[in-house]
Enzyme design. Structure first.
Site, PDB file in Angstrom:
ATOM      1  N   PHE B 235       4.669   7.272  -4.044  1.00 36.77           N
ATOM      2  CA  PHE B 235       3.952   7.030  -2.761  1.00 36.77           C
ATOM      3  C   PHE B 235       2.848   8.136  -2.662  1.00 36.77           C
ATOM      4  O   PHE B 235       2.286   8.265  -1.652  1.00 36.77           O
ATOM      5  CB  PHE B 235       4.594   6.758  -1.648  1.00 36.77           C
ATOM      6  CG  PHE B 235       5.906   5.686  -1.623  1.00 36.77           C
ATOM      7  CD1 PHE B 235       5.501   4.718  -1.891  1.00 36.77           C
ATOM      8  CD2 PHE B 235       7.262   6.228  -1.632  1.00 36.77           C
ATOM      9  CE1 PHE B 235       6.444   3.546  -1.833  1.00 36.77           C
ATOM     10  CE2 PHE B 235       8.173   5.115  -1.645  1.00 36.77           C
ATOM     11  CZ  PHE B 235       7.675   3.790  -1.827  1.00 36.77           C
ATOM     12  N   ILE B 461       6.205   3.799 -11.560  1.00 38.35           N
ATOM     13  CA  ILE B 461       6.781   4.325 -10.287  1.00 38.35           C
ATOM     14  C   ILE B 461       7.548   3.359  -9.748  1.00 38.35           C
ATOM     15  O   ILE B 461       8.056   3.481  -8.203  1.00 38.35           O
ATOM     16  CB  ILE B 461       5.896   5.264  -9.562  1.00 38.35           C
ATOM     17  CG1 ILE B 461       4.775   4.615  -8.803  1.00 38.35           C
ATOM     18  CG2 ILE B 461       5.316   6.624 -10.392  1.00 38.35           C
ATOM     19  CD1 ILE B 461       3.985   5.223  -7.804  1.00 38.35           C
ATOM     20  N   ARG B 585      -7.691 -11.086  -9.371  1.00 35.85           N
ATOM     21  CA  ARG B 585      -6.759 -11.619 -10.124  1.00 35.85           C
ATOM     22  C   ARG B 585      -5.469 -10.775 -10.077  1.00 35.85           C
ATOM     23  O   ARG B 585      -5.283  -9.757 -10.158  1.00 35.85           O
ATOM     24  CB  ARG B 585      -7.186 -11.826 -11.588  1.00 35.85           C
ATOM     25  CG  ARG B 585      -6.361 -12.789 -12.523  1.00 35.85           C
ATOM     26  CD  ARG B 585      -6.983 -13.338 -13.720  1.00 35.85           C
ATOM     27  NE  ARG B 585      -5.985 -14.059 -14.538  1.00 35.85           N
ATOM     28  CZ  ARG B 585      -5.917 -14.188 -15.799  1.00 35.85           C
ATOM     29  NH1 ARG B 585      -6.871 -13.275 -16.582  1.00 35.85           N
ATOM     30  NH2 ARG B 585      -5.357 -14.969 -16.443  1.00 35.85           N
ATOM     31  N   GLU B 662      -1.681  -0.121  -2.607  1.00 39.75           N
ATOM     32  CA  GLU B 662      -1.891   0.567  -1.232  1.00 39.75           C
ATOM     33  C   GLU B 662      -2.312  -0.369  -0.297  1.00 39.75           C
ATOM     34  O   GLU B 662      -2.087  -0.145   1.000  1.00 39.75           O
ATOM     35  CB  GLU B 662      -2.637   1.642  -1.610  1.00 39.75           C
ATOM     36  CG  GLU B 662      -2.126   2.804  -2.128  1.00 39.75           C
ATOM     37  CD  GLU B 662      -2.871   3.973  -2.787  1.00 39.75           C
ATOM     38  OE1 GLU B 662      -3.032   4.828  -2.304  1.00 39.75           O
ATOM     39  OE2 GLU B 662      -3.578   3.837  -3.978  1.00 39.75           O
TER      40      GLU B 662
END
Lengths: 328, 696
Positions: B235, B461, B585, B662
Site C-alpha cells: 500500500f 505485492i 482496458r 489506487e
C-alpha cells in the site's frame, strides 16, 4: 530468552498449591489475553499452571433451577448452549459479541472474567501506568481516554473492564466459585471486580492463588426476556464503547423486576442498581426508562473526551428496555 | 490481422502463483534463513526529541547469545549520510519517538529481543512538538509536493471571484494520520559476501531498494542483490526502503554474519511511513446553475524534522473541475513526528475527501442533484494544462453508477428516511487517479522446449502483477499462457520501476510487450531456426516513454454509498457501496475487481474507522496494533460492488490500460460522508465518522 515453567495441574487443590509455592506464577486458561500480555512484556510470570484440565468444561442445571458453568467451558460452547440461549439470552449474546470465533473457541469462562483492561497505556510498557506499575502515574487522564471510564474511576486509574460476558454475569447476579488457599468459597457478582481507588493494580477481590472453578447462575425466570446490546466502532472484533445487559419482568404494563448492567463505563462490569431501583414498580414506558437511566448516570463523571458515553448509555438503555417491554 | 491464439488479456486468469500461496510454498522475506544466521532486534527512542548522551550496553553484551549491540557510538559510518530517515545510527539526535537508535544482534530472536530491552539509554530530552495546526508558526510552502508538483498553483483572481459568486461553500475538512497495515510486516534478511550484499526483503521494487542501499554503503549497484518474489501487501509503505533495511545491512556488516530483522506491527507505526494528517479548507464559488466560478483548496500537513514528505493533497483538484479563478496550495510543518510517506493514493485520497464533500455541500446549496452538479462541471480539457484528456469518462461512470444504484428519484431531503432504528441515506463522489508510466527494461527468452521466459524486476505485492504480465506476454508472443513463465521480484532481473503510483502494469507491460516484439522479430529473422540455448531479446522503454505525446492522462470513477446510522447510538455502517470506474482496458477482470473492491474497502475503513492517535505527552502514535487501530472487518463490508465501463484509449500504452491499484480508495470516504449527511442531516467534515460525532 525469558524462560518460564509450564505445568499442567491435575486438580484444583493441586493447582492452588502449585501457585502458592511459586510467588510469580499464574494460571493459564485459553491464554488469549495472558499470552498477548507476556509478549508485550506487561506481565512476566515465572511459571504458568495450566488449569484447562482442572476446571470443569460442562454446564449443569442446579437443583435450585440455576446453571453451574465450569470455569473451563470455552466461550463458544457457552454461547451455543441451548439452556443458556433459552433462559439467559443476554449471556449468550454477550459472549457471542466478544472477540472472534477463533478466540472464543480458546477462551474460557474463568479466564474471560480475569482478562485485563485494553487501555493503551497499560499495554505499552514504555509508558507509565498505575495498574501495571503502581505509583508510576496515569497518562490516560490527560491523554487518550475516549474509550475509558466515566463512572467509578479514580485519579489513579480510568481503565475499563473489557469483558462482555462479565457484564451479563453481573446483571444476573452470579455466584463465582473460588478455590483458595483456605478452601472453597463463593463471591457474588457484582463484587468480584473492584473499583480502582488507590490500588488500580488489583482488578478483583481475589487473593493470590485463588482459582475460579465455576460460575453459578441463579434461577431467574424473567431473564428469558433479556438482551445484550453492544455498541462498538467496528462491526465485529472490537471492544464495547458501551454495552448494556438487561432483563425485564413486566406485568400489566408495570415493571415488576429488572436486572441491568453496563460495560465499557467502569473498572468493573457496572451493575446499575439505582436504575433498577427507580424502575421497580414503575410503568414500563420510555419516559420511565429514561428516568431510570438518568438516576444511574447522575453518578457519571466523564473525562473531557468521553462525555458522549453519557447520552449514548442513556439511549442504549432506553432502547434496550423498550425493545424488551415490546417483546411478547 | 487475425491471430491463432485467443487473447488472454481481458480474461480472468487465476493467479499464476495462487497455488504456491495457499499451500505455503511461496516464501516471503522472513522465511529465508541463510547459514549462520543471527537475529536483529532494534532499539527505539523513548523520547520524541533530543540527543543521546550515553548508551550502556554492558548488561546487553553479557546476556547469553548476544553477538553485538550497535548504536551511534560504535556503528559503522555509511558512505552517504544526508542526515535523513535512512542515515540510521549516524547521529546522536533523536527526531521522533520510536526512531531506531540501536540494534542488538543475537543467536536467536528471543535472545535479541530480551537483550534489546536491557539497553540503557541516557537522553538529553527536549520539548517536543507533535501537533499539526492550521495556524502553526512553522508552516511553510515546500518547493514541490510529492513527487514533483508545484506546491501552489493560482489562476485568475479567486478571491475576487469568491466575493462575486452568488453561491459559496466555505468549509474546513480534516483527515487523521492513517497507517498502512499490509498483512505482511516489513522484513529484511541481509547477508554480506565480501563486497557483495544480498537482501531478502519485502518491498514494492527490488531495483529501487538495490540502488538506494548501494548508494548508502558506497558500492556499485551491481554488488547488491535484492530478492523479493512474494510480498504480502505494501500500500505504498514498501515503496521506498525504510530504516530497517539499512539497519539489517549495517548489523550484518558489523557482525560478519547474515542477519534477519522483522519489523513488528507496533514498530510499523513509527518507522515504515503513514499518511499525514491533513487540515483542508475548501472554498467553492458557483453561479445559480451550479457552474463553478472559483475553486480554492488549501492543505495543511506535517512531515518529520529529518525528511520532507509533502503529500500532494490539493493536486487532484487542479484537474477535476474547471473554473476561471482557482488556487490550490500546500503548507507543511516539520514536527517531532515519524516520517510520513506513501499510503494508497497519497494526495488523491485525503484531497478528494475534502473536494468531493464540498461538491456535495455545493449541490445542496444550489438545490441540484449531486450527480448533475458534477456533470455540469465536466471540463473539456485539463483545466490546468489545457491539454486534451487522453480519455475522460467520469460522466459515463456517474450515469452508469446512478442507473445501477437506483439513484433516480432520490429525495435530497436529509434526515428523513427510516428503516427500523436506522436513518438511511445515499451519497455519491467522484474518483480519479493519474496515469503514470516509468521506464523499465525486460527480457524474454524463447526456450528450446517451446516455452518462453520473461524476466523483469517487477513486484507482485498481492495485486496480480505476475499474472497480468503473463497474460500480456502471452498475447504479445501469440502463445498460450501456460507456455509463458514470468520471473519477477529480483534486482538481478532487468531493472524495473516500482509497484507504486498505479503504474506497474503500464510500465512493466510496455517493456514486456516491446521485448516480446523484439523476440518475435528475431525469431522471424531466423526463420524458425532456434539454437540449442534458445534466443533472447530485451527492451528498454526509456525513449518510448520520453517521446510519448502530451496528454492529460487520468482514470476516473464514481462511487455510490448507502449508509445506515443507528438513531440511538450513532453507529454508522455502509450498507451498500458501488464503484464504477473508467480505467482503460482491464487486463484481468478477476484481479482488477480485487483491486477496486480492495481500494473501496480501504476507503470505507478510512471513512468510518481508521485513525492513528497521536499521544501528545509522549509524542508517538498510541494505538499501534490492529486491536486498537481499527481496519474494517468482514462484518463492516456488507455489499460492495465494482464495475467498469468500456474505455478504448489509444494514447496510453500497448495494452491500453490505466492503473487500477489506487483509484478504488479515492472518493469512497466522501461518498460515505455525503450519505451520512443525507441520512442524518449532520455534515461530518472530520474523519473518521465515529459514533461520538453523531450520538445525541
Amino acid at each position: 530468552m525469558r524462560p518460564f515453567a509450564y505445568r499442567r495441574a491435575t486438580d484444583a487443590r493441586a493447582a492452588v498449591a502449585a501457585l502458592s509455592e511459586q510467588p510469580n506464577a499464574m494460571y493459564l486458561g485459553g491464554g488469549t489475553n495472558l499470552v498477548d500480555l507476556m509478549r508485550l512484556g506487561v506481565i512476566a510470570p515465572e511459571a504458568l499452571v495450566d488449569v484447562t484440565r482442572v476446571a470443569s468444561d460442562t454446564v449443569e442445571e442446579t437443583a435450585g433451577g440455576g446453571l453451574l458453568i465450569g470455569a473451563g467451558v470455552r466461550n463458544s460452547d457457552l454461547a451455543a448452549h441451548p439452556v443458556v440461549r433459552r433462559r439467559y439470552p443476554m449471556l449468550a449474546q454477550a459472549v457471542l459479541s466478544g472477540a472472534s470465533g477463533q478466540i472464543r473457541n480458546m477462551a474460557t469462562v474463568g479466564g474471560n472474567l480475569l482478562q485485563r483492561t485494553r487501555c493503551s497505556y497499560f499495554q505499552d510498557v514504555s509508558k507509565p501506568c498505575n495498574k501495571r506499575q503502581p505509583g508510576s502515574g496515569c497518562p490516560a487522564v490527560e491523554g487518550d481516554h475516549r474509550n475509558l471510564a466515566i463512572i467509578g474511576h479514580s485519579a489513579a486509574c480510568v481503565a475499563t473492564h473489557p469483558s462482555d460476558m462479565a457484564v451479563a454475569l453481573a446483571a444476573l447476579g452470579t455466584s463465582v466459585h473460588v478455590e483458595g488457599r483456605h478452601g472453597a468459597r463463593q463471591v457474588t457478582m457484582p463484587g468480584l471486580h473492584r473499583l480502582p481507588g488507590g490500588e488500580p493494580d488489583r482488578d478483583t477481590v481475589l487473593d493470590p492463588g485463588d482459582l475460579i472453578t465455576a460460575v453459578e447462575l441463579p434461577a431467574l425466570p424473567f431473564a428469558a426476556r433479556s438482551r445484550y446490546r453492544k455498541v462498538r466502532d467496528r462491526a465485529s472484533f472490537a471492544f464495547a464503547v458501551v454495552s448494556v445487559a438487561a432483563a425485564l419482568d413486566v406485568a400489566g404494563g408495570v415493571v415488576r423486576d429488572c436486572r441491568i448492567a453496563f460495560g465499557g463505563l467502569a473498572h468493573v462490569p457496572w451493575r446499575a442498581e439505582l436504575a433498577e431501583e427507580a424502575l421497580r414498580g414503575s410503568p414500563a414506558t420510555e419516559a420511565e426508562f429514561a428516568r431510570a437511566a438518568d438516576a444511574e448516570l447522575a453518578r457519571a463523571r466523564p473525562l473531557p473526551e468521553n462525555g458522549f458515553k453519557v447520552p449514548l448509555t442513556r439511549n442504549v438503555l432506553v432502547r434496550t428496555l423498550t425493545e424488551l417491554a415490546e417483546t411478547p | 490481422m487475425t491471430t491463432t491464439t485467443p487473447s488472454s488479456v481481458g480474461s480472468g486468469l487465476d493467479r499464476v502463483e495462487g497455488l504456491d500461496k495457499v499451500t505455503g510454498r511461496a516464501r516471503y522475506a522472513f522465511e529465508y534463513s541463510p547459514r549462520d544466521l543471527a537475529y536483529a532486534v532494534p532499539v527505539q527512542a523513548a523520547v520524541a526529541r533530543g540527543e543521546i548522551r550515553a548508551v550502556d550496553v554492558d548488561a546487553v553484551l553479557k546476556y547469553p547469545g548476544v553477538i553485538a549491540a550497535i548504536w551511534y557510538g560504535n556503528a559503522p559510518r555509511l558512505a552517504s549520510d544526508d542526515g535523513g530517515e535512512l542515515a540510521v545510527l549516524q547521529s546522536p539526535r533523536v527526531a521522533y519517538r520510536g526512531q531506531y537508535i540501536g540494534v542488538v544482534v543475537a543467536e536467536t530472536l528471543q535472545d535479541a529481543r530480551e537483550a534489546a530491552g536491557l539497553v540503557r539509554v541516557e537522553y538529553a530530552a527536549e520539548r517536543h512538538d507533535v501537533e499539526l495546526r492550521a495556524d502553526h508558526p512553522g508552516l511553510y510552502r515546500p518547493e514541490v509536493v510529492n513527487p514533483d508538483f508545484p506546491a501552489d498553483v493560482e489562476q485568475g483572481d479567486p478571491d475576487a471571484a469568491l466575493a462575486a459568486a452568488p453561491i459559496v461553500v466555505d468549509a474546513v475538512y480534516s483527515t487523521p494520520a492513517e497507517h498502512n497495515n499490509p498483512m505482511e510486516p516489513h522484513a529484511t534478511v541481509a547477508a554480506w559476501d565480501g563486497d557483495g550484499l544480498t537482501l531478502h526483503d519485502s518491498n514494492q521494487g527490488a531495483s529501487a531498494v538495490r540502488d538506494t542501499v548501494a548508494a548508502l554503503f558506497g558500492m556499485p549497484p551491481a554488488n547488491v542483490r535484492v530478492i523479493s518474489p512474494h510480498v504480502g501487501g505494501g500500500f505504498g509503505s514498501k515503496g521506498l526502503p525504510h530504516p530497517h533495511v539499512v539497519l539489517a545491512a549495517l548489523a550484518a556488516k558489523q557482525v560478519g554474519r547474515p542477519v534477519k530483522l522483522a519489523v513488528t506491527r507496533q514498530q510499523m507505526f513509527a518507522v515504515t511511513g503513514y499518511r499525514t494528517p491533513t487540515i483542508q479548507r475548501v472554498r467553492l464559488g458557483a453561479d445559480a446553475g451550479g457552474r463553478l466560478t472559483a475553486i480554492v483548496h488549501e492543505a495543511f500537513e506535517q512531515s518529520s524534522t529529518i525528511k520532507e514528505f509533502a503529500e500532494q493533497t490539493t493536486v487532484p483538484t487542479r484537474m477535476m473541475y474547471a473554473a476561471p479563478d482557482r488556487r490550490t496550495t500546500h503548507r507543511l510543518v516539520r514536527l517531532d513526528v515519524p516520517t510520513p510517506s506513501w499510503m494508497r493514493a497519497p494526495g488523491e485520497t485525503p484531497g478528494m475527501f475534502a473536494l468531493e464533500s464540498a461538491m456535495d455541500e455545493l449541490a445542496i446549496a444550489c438545490r441540484l442533484d449531486p450527480v448533475e452538479l458534477r456533470i455540469r462541471n465536466e471540463p473539456e480539457t485539463d483545466p490546468e494544462s489545457g491539454l486534451p484528456f487522453s480519455s475522460r469518462n467520469l460522466v459515463a461512470c456517474l450515469r452508469e453508477g446512478a442507473r445501477r444504484f437506483g439513484w433516480a428519484g432520490r429525495d435530497p431531503a436529509p434526515g428523513v428516511r427510516r428503516r427500523g432504528r436506522l436513518l438511511v441515506g445515499t451519497g455519491v463522489a467522484a474518483s480519479t487517479y493519474p496515469v503514470y508510466r516509468r521506464p523499465s527494461r525486460a527480457s524474454v527468452r524463447a526456450e528450446p522446449d517451446g516455452r518462453f521466459t520473461v524476466r523483469i524486476a517487477a513486484a507482485d505485492i498481492g495485486t496480480g502483477a505476475r499474472t497480468v504480465l503473463t497474460q500480456i506476454a502471452a498475447d504479445a508472443l501469440r502463445a498460450p499462457v501456460d507456455r509463458v513463465r514470468v520471473e519477477i521480484g529480483d534486482s538481478a532481473l532487468p531493472t524495473a520501476s516500482l509497484a507504486g503510483g498505479s503504474m506497474g502494469t503500464a510500465s512493466w507491460g510496455t517493456a514486456v510487450v516491446r521485448a516480446c516484439e523484439a523476440l518475435l522479430e528475431e525469431l522471424d529473422r531466423r526463420g524458425g531456426d532456434l539454437p540449442a540455448g534458445g534466443v533472447e531479446a530485451d527492451a528498454d522503454t526509456s525513449e518510448e516513454i520520453r517521446g510519448q505525446r502530451r496528454f492529460a492522462r487520468h482514470a476516473f470513477g464514481a462511487q455510490f454509498a448507502e449508509v445506515g446510522v443507528d438513531v440511538d447510538t450513532g453507529e454508522t455502517r455502509a450498507l451498500r457501496l458501488l464503484g464504477v470506474f473508467a480505467a482503460g482496458r482491464i487486463v484481468n477482470p478477476k484481479t482488477a475487481r480485487s483491486q477496486f473492491v480492495g481500494g473501496m474497502t480501504m476507503g470505507l475503513s478510512m471513512a468510518l474507522l481508521e485513525e492513528s492517535v497521536m499521544d501528545r505527552e509522549f509524542g508517538d502514535y498510541l494505538n499501534h496494533d490492529l486491536a486498537q487501530y481499527h481496519v474494517a472487518a468482514c462484518a463492516d463490508v456488507r455489499d460492495i460492488e465494482a464495475l467498469w465501463v468500456e474505455e478504448d484509449d489509444p494514447h496510453l500504452n500497448p495494452m491500453g490500460s490505466k492503473g487500477i491499484g489506487e483509484i478504488g480508495i479515492v472518493g469512497t470516504a466522501a461518498a460515505i460522508a455525503n450519505a451520512v449527511h443525507h441520512a442524518t442531516g449532520v455534515r461530518i467534515r472530520d474523519l473518521p465518522i465515529r459514533l461520538d460525532k453523531l450520538v445525541r
